[in-house]
Design an enzyme around this catalytic site. Structure first.
Site, mmCIF file in Angstrom:
data_model
loop_
_atom_site.group_PDB
_atom_site.id
_atom_site.type_symbol
_atom_site.label_atom_id
_atom_site.label_comp_id
_atom_site.label_asym_id
_atom_site.label_seq_id
_atom_site.Cartn_x
_atom_site.Cartn_y
_atom_site.Cartn_z
ATOM 1 C CB THR A 31 -0.942 -0.009 1.225
ATOM 2 O OG1 THR A 31 -1.789 -1.128 1.097
ATOM 3 C CG2 THR A 31 -1.779 1.250 1.292
ATOM 4 N N GLY A 61 -11.802 -3.359 -0.351
ATOM 5 C CA GLY A 61 -11.217 -2.948 0.927
ATOM 6 C C GLY A 61 -11.539 -1.501 1.262
ATOM 7 C CB THR A 81 -1.436 1.077 5.206
ATOM 8 O OG1 THR A 81 -1.117 -0.235 4.727
ATOM 9 C CG2 THR A 81 -0.569 1.393 6.409
ATOM 10 N N GLY A 82 -3.418 -1.095 6.337
ATOM 11 C CA GLY A 82 -3.696 -2.073 7.386
ATOM 12 C C GLY A 82 -4.928 -2.899 7.094
HETATM 13 N N1 ASP Z 1 -5.899 -1.604 3.660
HETATM 14 C C1 ASP Z 1 -5.640 -2.515 2.578
HETATM 15 C C2 ASP Z 1 -6.834 -3.433 2.442
HETATM 16 O O1 ASP Z 1 -7.393 -3.848 3.434
HETATM 17 C C3 ASP Z 1 -4.419 -3.338 2.720
HETATM 18 C C4 ASP Z 1 -3.171 -2.616 3.121
HETATM 19 O O2 ASP Z 1 -3.191 -1.464 3.487
HETATM 20 O O3 ASP Z 1 -2.101 -3.228 3.107
HETATM 21 O O4 ASP Z 1 -7.165 -3.783 1.332
#
Ligand code: ASP
Length: 160
Positions: A31, A61, A81-82
């Protein structure tokens, strides 16, 4: 990583509604987010992601959901992110903006409110900038690659 995640999923709970694997947590590189404010006080943000390892086909997402992992208002720009499902459930980007506006709170207070109170535990990180150029970059995970710079040439990068 995907094969290991798949194996782990079927060894544990194949029906788990939320795909979550330690391989996701250990190998999170996908991300990219950016937030900025310019000299006319215009606040913008952008976020791009490949999603989560082993995600369900068709999963949407938090990143394309305005107000969740991606949000900009007159107060603040937020990119996250997350673990997207949790970020969405808390309408995270909007929560930070509303907290700043109605509490009222600083970007630091609003950011820690989200990460430490609302999304704890939550496996999330955020970068944000407010209309005055104040920034907040933090996470409730072990690390997040991040950096910032301003028009005076100050630069900073961090991982942990
Ligand atoms: N937030 C992103 C998702 O859940 C993934 C990420 O940030 O790594 O799709």
């Amino acid at each position: 990583a995907w094969r290991r995640a798949l194996q782990e999923k079927y060894q544990s709970n194949a029906e788990a509604p939320v795909p979550k694997s330690k391989y996701y947590v250990e190998n999170t590189f996908g991300t990219v987010g950016a937030v900025a404010v310019d000299q006319d006080d215009q606040i913008v943000q952008g976020t791009s992601t490949g999603g989560m390892t082993n995600k369900m086909y068709g999963r949407v997402g938090d990143v394309p959901v305005i107000g969740a992992g991606t949000y900009a208002s007159d107060e603040v720009a937020v990119s996250m992110t997350g673990w997207g499902e949790k970020i969405m459930r808390a309408v995270s980007g909007h929560t930070v903006s509303a907290y700043m506006k109605y509490e009222p709170a600083t970007i630091e207070e609003a950011g820690s409110y989200l990460l430490q109170e609302v999304l704890n535990p939550g496996e999330a990180g955020m970068i944000a900038v407010d209309k005055y150029g104040n920034t907040y970059m933090d996470m409730n995970t072990t690390g997040m690659f991040r950096g910032k710079s301003d028009s005076e040439g100050n630069r900073e990068v961090a991982i942990w």
